[in-house]
Design a protein around this motif. Sequence first.
Motif, PDB file in Angstrom:
ATOM      1  N   THR A   1      -3.276 -90.497 -33.323  1.00  0.00           N
ATOM      2  CA  THR A   1      -1.975 -90.374 -34.024  1.00  0.00           C
ATOM      3  C   THR A   1      -3.533 -90.865 -35.203  1.00  0.00           C
ATOM      4  OG1 THR A   1      -0.671 -92.164 -33.037  1.00  0.00           O
ATOM      5  CG2 THR A   1       0.058 -91.948 -34.953  1.00  0.00           C
ATOM      6  N   GLN A   2      -2.596 -90.052 -36.440  1.00  0.00           N
ATOM      7  CA  GLN A   2      -2.973 -90.513 -38.119  1.00  0.00           C
ATOM      8  C   GLN A   2      -1.986 -90.894 -38.973  1.00  0.00           C
ATOM      9  OE1 GLN A   2      -4.903 -86.038 -37.827  1.00  0.00           O
ATOM     10  NE2 GLN A   2      -6.522 -86.692 -38.405  1.00  0.00           N
ATOM     11  N   LEU A   3      -2.363 -91.379 -40.521  1.00  0.00           N
ATOM     12  CA  LEU A   3      -1.313 -91.697 -41.228  1.00  0.00           C
ATOM     13  C   LEU A   3      -0.585 -89.850 -41.496  1.00  0.00           C
ATOM     14  CD1 LEU A   3      -2.997 -94.750 -43.247  1.00  0.00           C
ATOM     15  CD2 LEU A   3      -0.992 -94.827 -41.987  1.00  0.00           C
ATOM     16  N   ILE A   4      -1.864 -89.140 -42.078  1.00  0.00           N
ATOM     17  CA  ILE A   4      -1.362 -87.666 -42.370  1.00  0.00           C
ATOM     18  C   ILE A   4      -1.653 -86.983 -41.022  1.00  0.00           C
ATOM     19  CG2 ILE A   4      -2.809 -86.150 -44.110  1.00  0.00           C
ATOM     20  CD1 ILE A   4      -1.142 -88.656 -45.101  1.00  0.00           C
TER      21      ILE A   4
ATOM     22  N   PRO B   1     -16.669-115.980 -42.108  1.00  0.00           N
ATOM     23  CA  PRO B   1     -16.473-114.458 -41.806  1.00  0.00           C
ATOM     24  C   PRO B   1     -17.379-113.816 -42.780  1.00  0.00           C
ATOM     25  CG  PRO B   1     -15.843-115.841 -44.429  1.00  0.00           C
ATOM     26  CD  PRO B   1     -16.239-116.597 -43.255  1.00  0.00           C
TER      27      PRO B   1
ATOM     28  N   THR C   1     -18.322-110.852 -37.713  1.00  0.00           N
ATOM     29  CA  THR C   1     -17.628-109.089 -37.935  1.00  0.00           C
ATOM     30  C   THR C   1     -16.480-108.979 -37.702  1.00  0.00           C
ATOM     31  OG1 THR C   1     -19.147-108.194 -36.610  1.00  0.00           O
ATOM     32  CG2 THR C   1     -19.512-108.224 -39.205  1.00  0.00           C
ATOM     33  N   THR C   2     -15.749-107.718 -37.508  1.00  0.00           N
ATOM     34  CA  THR C   2     -15.075-107.032 -37.140  1.00  0.00           C
ATOM     35  C   THR C   2     -14.982-106.972 -35.543  1.00  0.00           C
ATOM     36  OG1 THR C   2     -14.379-105.589 -38.100  1.00  0.00           O
ATOM     37  CG2 THR C   2     -13.404-107.211 -38.790  1.00  0.00           C
ATOM     38  N   TYR C   3     -16.427-106.949 -35.369  1.00  0.00           N
ATOM     39  CA  TYR C   3     -16.246-105.811 -34.320  1.00  0.00           C
ATOM     40  C   TYR C   3     -17.616-106.886 -33.370  1.00  0.00           C
ATOM     41  CZ  TYR C   3     -20.378-104.639 -37.267  1.00  0.00           C
ATOM     42  OH  TYR C   3     -20.959-104.579 -38.204  1.00  0.00           O
TER      43      TYR C   3
ATOM     44  N   TYR D   1      -9.073-105.397 -31.643  1.00  0.00           N
ATOM     45  CA  TYR D   1      -7.579-106.457 -31.808  1.00  0.00           C
ATOM     46  C   TYR D   1      -8.497-105.794 -33.646  1.00  0.00           C
ATOM     47  CZ  TYR D   1      -5.692-110.142 -34.112  1.00  0.00           C
ATOM     48  OH  TYR D   1      -3.875-111.159 -34.639  1.00  0.00           O
TER      49      TYR D   1
ATOM     50  N   PHE E   1      -5.107-103.668 -34.932  1.00  0.00           N
ATOM     51  CA  PHE E   1      -4.125-104.432 -36.320  1.00  0.00           C
ATOM     52  C   PHE E   1      -4.610-104.378 -37.624  1.00  0.00           C
ATOM     53  CE2 PHE E   1      -3.243-106.884 -31.938  1.00  0.00           C
ATOM     54  CZ  PHE E   1      -1.740-106.479 -32.154  1.00  0.00           C
ATOM     55  N   SER E   2      -5.748-103.907 -37.681  1.00  0.00           N
ATOM     56  CA  SER E   2      -5.528-103.412 -39.450  1.00  0.00           C
ATOM     57  C   SER E   2      -6.181-102.412 -39.545  1.00  0.00           C
ATOM     58  CB  SER E   2      -6.556-104.691 -39.755  1.00  0.00           C
ATOM     59  OG  SER E   2      -7.831-104.867 -39.243  1.00  0.00           O
ATOM     60  N   GLY E   3      -6.339-101.868 -38.689  1.00  0.00           N
ATOM     61  CA  GLY E   3      -6.635-100.826 -38.400  1.00  0.00           C
ATOM     62  C   GLY E   3      -5.728 -99.070 -38.198  1.00  0.00           C
ATOM     63  N   GLN E   4      -4.520 -99.793 -37.632  1.00  0.00           N
ATOM     64  CA  GLN E   4      -3.510 -99.006 -36.872  1.00  0.00           C
ATOM     65  C   GLN E   4      -4.181 -98.050 -36.015  1.00  0.00           C
ATOM     66  OE1 GLN E   4      -2.798 -98.433 -40.088  1.00  0.00           O
ATOM     67  NE2 GLN E   4      -2.369-101.477 -39.743  1.00  0.00           N
ATOM     68  N   GLN E   5      -5.367 -98.197 -35.737  1.00  0.00           N
ATOM     69  CA  GLN E   5      -5.755 -97.053 -34.097  1.00  0.00           C
ATOM     70  C   GLN E   5      -6.022 -97.886 -33.206  1.00  0.00           C
ATOM     71  OE1 GLN E   5      -9.194 -97.745 -36.986  1.00  0.00           O
ATOM     72  NE2 GLN E   5      -9.985 -95.767 -36.838  1.00  0.00           N
ATOM     73  N   TYR E   6      -4.279 -97.392 -33.101  1.00  0.00           N
ATOM     74  CA  TYR E   6      -4.041 -97.816 -31.620  1.00  0.00           C
ATOM     75  C   TYR E   6      -4.573 -96.769 -29.828  1.00  0.00           C
ATOM     76  CZ  TYR E   6      -0.512-100.204 -34.258  1.00  0.00           C
ATOM     77  OH  TYR E   6       0.109-101.082 -35.576  1.00  0.00           O
TER      78      TYR E   6
END
Lengths: 461, 306
Positions: B56-59, B253, B257-259, B267, B271-276
């Motif tokens: 799913t892409q934003l565009i 922080p 890191t986020t990964y 996660y 939740f922050s990248g919408q890359q479900y």
Amino acid sequence: MKPNNEVKGTTMNITRRRTIVRTAALAGALSLALAACSSSDDSGAEAPSSEDAAADIQAALDEGGEITVWAWEPTLTQVVEDFEAEYPNVTVNLANVGTSQDQYTSLQNALAAGDGVPDVAQIEYYAIPQFAIGESLADLTPYGAADLDGTFTPGPWSTVKQGDAIYGLPMDSGPMAMFYNAEIFDGLGIDVPTTWDEYYEAAKAIHEADPNVYITSDNGDAGQTLSMTWQAGGRPYTVDGTDVSIDFSDEGTTKYATQWQKMIDEGLLSDIGGWSDEWFQGLGNGTLATLVTGAWMPANLESGAPDGEGKWRVAPMPQWEDGESVTSENGGSSIAVMEASENKELAYAFIDYANVGDGIQTRIDGGAFPATTAELNSDEFLNKEFPYFGGQKVNEVLSQSAADVAEGWQFLPYQVYANSVFKDTAGQAYINSSTSLADGLQSWQDTSVKYGNDQGFSVDQ
Amino acid sequence: MTMASVSTGRGSVAPAVRRSRRRWTGWQFVGPFMVIFTLVFLAPIAYSIYISLFRTQLIGGTSFVGFDNYVTAFQDPQFWSGVSRVALLLLVQVPIMLGIALLVALAIDSGRLYGKSFFRISIFMPYAVPAVVAALMWGFMYGTRFGLIGNINDAFGTSIPDPISSGFVLAAIGNIVTWEFVGYNMLIFFAALRTVPHSLYEAAEIDGAGQWRIISAIKLPAIRGALVIATIFSIIGSFQLFNEPSILQSLSPNYITTYFTPNLYAYSLSFSGQQYNYAATIAIIMGVLTMLVAYVVQLRGMRKEV
């Protein structure tokens, strides 16, 4: 096709006005259809529809109903009370679901689930493009927002207005200024810095005099970095629809990165994280000497660092060249109506009350920094003396900063995501001496480019 | 003709009805379980696999991409850095934790410990503390400005760095996890030790075996099953590491890191990248990887028993 559309728009308006009295839900569904109609013909039908819009909104207020507002802005609590008192049929459920990124995460989850989306949400300027491009925000032009041209200062207005659509009403703004602890500067006999070079010298002197005291704290913050870059003349993001380009190697960005690298290398920055308890303690007890941030800070200082009362003052943001007066914005929010709201008239009525109507004064009294030109230039506002700042007329400095904001800045259409990976990339420069800030920004750029292309934008660097 | 056909018909129909009723009865018993099992276990996995095949892409919206997400994941350095981080934790922290748990269980079981129920309770207690609270508590203790480390530095003039804001962050997290789960594993081992018949110990003593001999020849072989189970639980726990880094992230922080771990990565992606879709892919790869490692451990652990 065009005239036909307009006719359809007006009939729908009339139909809608009747039905709204019957059921709120039906009206909501129809208003979706109306929004669709008007966005297809908004070049022609704006002027005649604004009176209708006002009548619709008045009808919605009389009819009453319930709306949910997600916001963390503290002054809105009083605004909601006043609003409910003025329109007794209306119930506003104000919920603080977290600040900034936390709220956006909740909002994205609700949007993805298609359930539990509030009617109104507080959205910072940098986040508007992301939610607008996801078609999560309602275009406010059919409700009369188009008539508000000139009501708000140009910076915030230009971020809520994307093309012909208006995606939110500016609530506050954050022209940058330097807040400083005068006791520390007086005690050491250092002049308050007016340029970034003087700021660097002051940082050394302060830290030398007492190794526990730092000129400021910074452990890597996307918003702060972008605001500093903005002031230095960097314009890393260029956005034209879905064509995006990202370049963190331009002259302005480099100017900032080089200067800040010196501060990092020489250990002149405290690593206390912003907005933590420790940070507020540091601001109160004289461990942190300055804070270059947005004009919404005074209320936060008063409530978060009460020990600093009488010690703090406000000065213009340090400059890159002596004698200049260039500033940038930091933070600042709008409140927006969500596309999923079933009662958009009422939702608009609320944000209009809060940001254009009587709510402004309530919020100024609560310590907020408005985004409306009339209030920013009013004598009452400019001449207000702040006891916390030793009686200084703080708003004079802040209003001037609002007028000096450099033009031409753009945020990414997916800035919320980009900011969330700032610490993974550029943040490494603060903890790892082998990574320079320029390297860190380059890797932030790479991550942002990759994400943008994955998301269907056309991004180059 | 008609009579005959009816009678033969009856003769053949009756058992068929009985058979089908019997089959139906069986389903009635299994049915409720199957429904819940399908809804709660199979459907989410199937759905995750399903969405991992899309993007799913934003565009541009949602499109079917087949195994593209899997290909991306296998080439994703952030994902693999998270995997290697939890693998390192698994190799170092799990043996330490299980070793301590085993020692404590043997000590309590030996009957020579004074106040053994006190030890049992107090060592088990941390497991009753919610992981979020434990992480926060340790986060504050680790602090160099107000925390325990800060106090130690002040008192002894040392300059120990904040473990979560330095290269030691993984070790600091390992320490929290060990503290939380030693009691739990100790209880598994202790329960297994209690099932060993006392007559074996008596027989061993008559044969002149010392305590160490009893441990190595009787106790350890007897609880091998429990050891394997505890190891598998710990492997799963390590691969699923999430709570501790997620809570400590706000305190440190840049280091976390986020990964940082695969779960944290999934996660952040969703939740922050919408890359479900990609997050689902990561989750499935991690699930398969965990199953593989656990299966290998089980095979090796059980082999000698036969």
